[in-house]
Design an enzyme around this catalytic site. Sequence first.
Site, PDB file in Angstrom:
ATOM      1  N   GLU A 129       0.187  11.622  18.600  1.00 53.25           N
ATOM      2  CA  GLU A 129       1.589  11.412  18.979  1.00 53.25           C
ATOM      3  C   GLU A 129       1.788   9.996  19.513  1.00 53.25           C
ATOM      4  O   GLU A 129       2.089   9.803  20.684  1.00 53.25           O
ATOM      5  CB  GLU A 129       2.044  12.469  19.997  1.00 53.25           C
ATOM      6  CG  GLU A 129       1.050  12.667  21.132  1.00 53.25           C
ATOM      7  CD  GLU A 129       1.416  13.760  22.125  1.00 53.25           C
ATOM      8  OE1 GLU A 129       2.155  14.672  21.752  1.00 53.25           O
ATOM      9  OE2 GLU A 129       0.938  13.670  23.266  1.00 53.25           O
ATOM     10  N   GLY A 138       3.567   6.349  20.193  1.00 57.48           N
ATOM     11  CA  GLY A 138       4.925   5.878  20.439  1.00 57.48           C
ATOM     12  C   GLY A 138       4.998   4.379  20.215  1.00 57.48           C
ATOM     13  O   GLY A 138       5.506   3.891  19.211  1.00 57.48           O
ATOM     14  N   ARG A 139       4.396   3.628  21.146  1.00 62.45           N
ATOM     15  CA  ARG A 139       4.485   2.169  21.132  1.00 62.45           C
ATOM     16  C   ARG A 139       4.062   1.568  19.799  1.00 62.45           C
ATOM     17  O   ARG A 139       4.738   0.695  19.248  1.00 62.45           O
ATOM     18  CB  ARG A 139       3.593   1.603  22.249  1.00 62.45           C
ATOM     19  CG  ARG A 139       3.775   0.120  22.511  1.00 62.45           C
ATOM     20  CD  ARG A 139       2.743  -0.427  23.500  1.00 62.45           C
ATOM     21  NE  ARG A 139       2.746   0.257  24.777  1.00 62.45           N
ATOM     22  CZ  ARG A 139       3.512  -0.074  25.815  1.00 62.45           C
ATOM     23  NH1 ARG A 139       4.333  -1.096  25.729  1.00 62.45           N
ATOM     24  NH2 ARG A 139       3.456   0.616  26.945  1.00 62.45           N
ATOM     25  N   CYS A 167      19.157 -12.288  39.890  1.00 63.61           N
ATOM     26  CA  CYS A 167      18.859 -13.032  41.116  1.00 63.61           C
ATOM     27  C   CYS A 167      17.549 -12.538  41.713  1.00 63.61           C
ATOM     28  O   CYS A 167      17.526 -12.031  42.839  1.00 63.61           O
ATOM     29  CB  CYS A 167      19.997 -12.856  42.103  1.00 63.61           C
ATOM     30  SG  CYS A 167      21.576 -13.282  41.391  1.00 63.61           S
ATOM     31  N   TYR A 174       9.489   0.842  24.635  1.00 59.24           N
ATOM     32  CA  TYR A 174       9.437   0.633  26.087  1.00 59.24           C
ATOM     33  C   TYR A 174      10.149  -0.668  26.444  1.00 59.24           C
ATOM     34  O   TYR A 174       9.602  -1.507  27.170  1.00 59.24           O
ATOM     35  CB  TYR A 174       7.994   0.618  26.588  1.00 59.24           C
ATOM     36  CG  TYR A 174       7.224   1.871  26.237  1.00 59.24           C
ATOM     37  CD1 TYR A 174       7.428   3.052  26.941  1.00 59.24           C
ATOM     38  CD2 TYR A 174       6.301   1.875  25.198  1.00 59.24           C
ATOM     39  CE1 TYR A 174       6.712   4.211  26.618  1.00 59.24           C
ATOM     40  CE2 TYR A 174       5.592   3.032  24.870  1.00 59.24           C
ATOM     41  CZ  TYR A 174       5.804   4.191  25.592  1.00 59.24           C
ATOM     42  OH  TYR A 174       5.105   5.328  25.275  1.00 59.24           O
ATOM     43  N   GLY A 208      -1.164   6.136  22.460  1.00 62.50           N
ATOM     44  CA  GLY A 208      -1.856   5.069  23.168  1.00 62.50           C
ATOM     45  C   GLY A 208      -2.579   4.075  22.287  1.00 62.50           C
ATOM     46  O   GLY A 208      -3.373   3.269  22.792  1.00 62.50           O
TER      47      GLY A 208
HETATM   48  C1  LIG Z   1       3.491   8.182  26.502  1.00 62.60           C
HETATM   49  C2  LIG Z   1       2.756   9.242  25.816  1.00 62.60           C
HETATM   50  C3  LIG Z   1       2.467   9.132  24.455  1.00 62.60           C
HETATM   51  C4  LIG Z   1       2.769   7.898  23.663  1.00 62.60           C
HETATM   52  O1  LIG Z   1       1.996   6.834  24.125  1.00 62.60           O
HETATM   53  P1  LIG Z   1       2.052   5.393  23.397  1.00 62.60           P
HETATM   54  O2  LIG Z   1       1.242   4.530  24.270  1.00 62.60           O
HETATM   55  O3  LIG Z   1       3.503   5.007  23.373  1.00 62.60           O
HETATM   56  O4  LIG Z   1       1.489   5.572  22.031  1.00 62.60           O
HETATM   57  C5  LIG Z   1       1.869  10.195  23.839  1.00 62.60           C
HETATM   58  N1  LIG Z   1       1.550  11.322  24.530  1.00 62.60           N
HETATM   59  C6  LIG Z   1       1.803  11.452  25.846  1.00 62.60           C
HETATM   60  C7  LIG Z   1       1.433  12.691  26.546  1.00 62.60           C
HETATM   61  C8  LIG Z   1       2.406  10.420  26.535  1.00 62.60           C
HETATM   62  O5  LIG Z   1       2.627  10.539  27.848  1.00 62.60           O
END
Ligand SMILES: *Cc1c(COP(=O)(O)O)cnc(C)c1O
Length: 357
Positions: A239, A241-242, A307, A336, A208
């Site tokens: 952990e 991601g984005r 559309c 994403y 996050g």
């Molecule tokens: C989606 C998610 C992440 C990654 O979140 P990002 O916003 O992409 O960094 C990590 N842990 C859990 C449990 C998630 O659901």
Amino acid sequence: MNLDALDDLDRFPAYVYDLSGLRTHVAAIRDAVGGTELFYAAKANPDAEILRAIAPHVDGIEVSSGGELTHVRETLPGIRLAFGGPGKTDEELALATGVDRIHVESPRELDRLKGPADVLLRANLPLRTPNAALSMSGPFGMDEDALDACAARIAEHPHITLRGVHAHLASGLDAPAMLDLAHRIAEWAIPWLEARGIDDPELNIGGGMAVDYTSPGTRFDWRAYGAGLAGIPARLRIEPGRSMTAYHGWYVTDVLDVKATRGETYVVLRGGTHHLRTPVTKGHDQPFEVLTASGPESPATLVGQLCTPKDVFARDVPVPPLRPGDVVAFAMAGAYAWNISHHDFLMHPEPAFHYLR
Ligand SMILES: *Cc1c(COP(=O)(O)O)cnc(C)c1O
């Protein structure tokens, strides 16, 4: 990355992933967070080439479904895995044998877990996160009562080992806000775990980390974050991601039509938000570069071929004079983006995929 790499593609639309830039970025994150374990949340972008580029720089991959679990195992045999996500089925739990950590979401899920398993209990703590883009409360994780119930059950199950707590509570926070949250999680979780006999407590404080789509050059302050985490007396894991993959993907396409309707200028691009859903889900203007035109800018709305009036990449944004055939590259399309999009809507051709190594 040199943007020239984007305008001589043979076919539009195309996704272009800058793997070399991605490797550098992830290696810098790894370096900044020091002793904190770094897992990549595969759901941000599970593209196999992206996973292979990231793998040498992370401690493992976080997966949120049986599908991701199987895909990551095939793509990166032997990599350490953490398995989270609500609503895990018995089939998924059976697949998870041998994963490094299972993030348990409910007492009922724990009851269905056969083991042997090393688990983190996912906590849904009442910690306020005022500036978050998303607060992960509601169905995710467990309150104190359910956590207590899980800990008591684990104590009776020798094949399940309680290792610690998982808390992914918010997304879109900057480094100071994330650190503040991490410390508040630790203040609750470490004594809670110690009171249950865990003398080497683990904390997974989730992902996050903020990604600012209005300012593609701004980055989460990983150095400050890493330094601030170092003071927390637990085995820490994150952990993201984005914030790892967003910056290294581009969705590149060409102009099909330009028209003025009731005073508004619309630039119709090949493809659409069925390939790049990010601006619709986030409600933002996707940042972009015009690669083939220059000149005085005037406002236009960049749309795709769908559309539906929702098929908007960016609304009322300044663009130079555009004509059919001009090339536009949407930035920050590495997370994403393709993998959350509704590809089959209207049955247009899929984009090409290119990897810059
Ligand atoms: C989606 C998610 C992440 C990654 O979140 P990002 O916003 O992409 O960094 C990590 N842990 C859990 C449990 C998630 O659901």
